[in-house]
Design a protein around this motif. Sequence first.
Motif, PDB file in Angstrom:
ATOM      1  N   ALA A   9       2.856   8.186   1.001  1.00  0.00           N
ATOM      2  CA  ALA A   9       2.439   6.899   1.581  1.00  0.00           C
ATOM      3  C   ALA A   9       0.926   6.799   1.668  1.00  0.00           C
ATOM      4  O   ALA A   9       0.342   5.758   1.354  1.00  0.00           O
ATOM      5  N   GLY A  13      -1.325   4.164  -0.396  1.00  0.00           N
ATOM      6  CA  GLY A  13      -2.176   3.250   0.365  1.00  0.00           C
ATOM      7  C   GLY A  13      -3.629   3.296  -0.074  1.00  0.00           C
ATOM      8  O   GLY A  13      -4.288   2.250  -0.204  1.00  0.00           O
ATOM      9  N   THR A  17      -5.753   0.319  -2.854  1.00  0.00           N
ATOM     10  CA  THR A  17      -6.827  -0.511  -2.314  1.00  0.00           C
ATOM     11  C   THR A  17      -7.928  -0.700  -3.355  1.00  0.00           C
ATOM     12  O   THR A  17      -8.209   0.208  -4.140  1.00  0.00           O
TER      13      THR A  17
END
Length: 196
Positions: A9, A13, A17
Amino acid sequence: MTETLGFMAAVIGLLITPGPTNTLLAASGSQRGMRASVSLIPAELAGYLLAIALWGSVLGSLGERWEWLSVTLRIASALYIAYLALRMWRSATDLEVAARVVVSHSGLFLATLLNPKALLFAAAIFPQSAFRGPVEFVLPALLFSLLLIPIAALWIAFGTAVAGGRLRWLSPFVIQRGAALVLAGFSLSLGWSTLH
């Protein structure tokens, strides 16, 4: 299992970005298309893995003794990202320059090697046990690689969709200028946080 899911995760993440590498991938997708740009993914992967390994194993211990080393590397990263921003800004207005400023494998590799995300991966996301030796590094690096490939492809596809007119409100000019502004913002942010 919970640690692995947390690792995945966090990697997803941070990789998804916007940042210097993703900006360059999208710009390449808009300039050269999906097929030609996919060949950049190994350069990104190599840049990240090398930077993460260096930050995690060597610079972690040296940084404690020589604080200036970490600061110097962060400033060098900020300056290189600013240079990329300037090149991308200029290439948006001059089609002849834009043809020469195609995102290269070596350029993407260097941008990724200097990407501040690598420091975050090494310091906060990769397990510290991964930096004890090559064998310990293999599993997290493999999982990281399996997550990076589709995310990089998504950024390239985004750039390709923009250039193909599927996102009509965006043009290659807007993408180039937007990418330049994003890169400049990362450069300023990194420089500011390093100096303050």
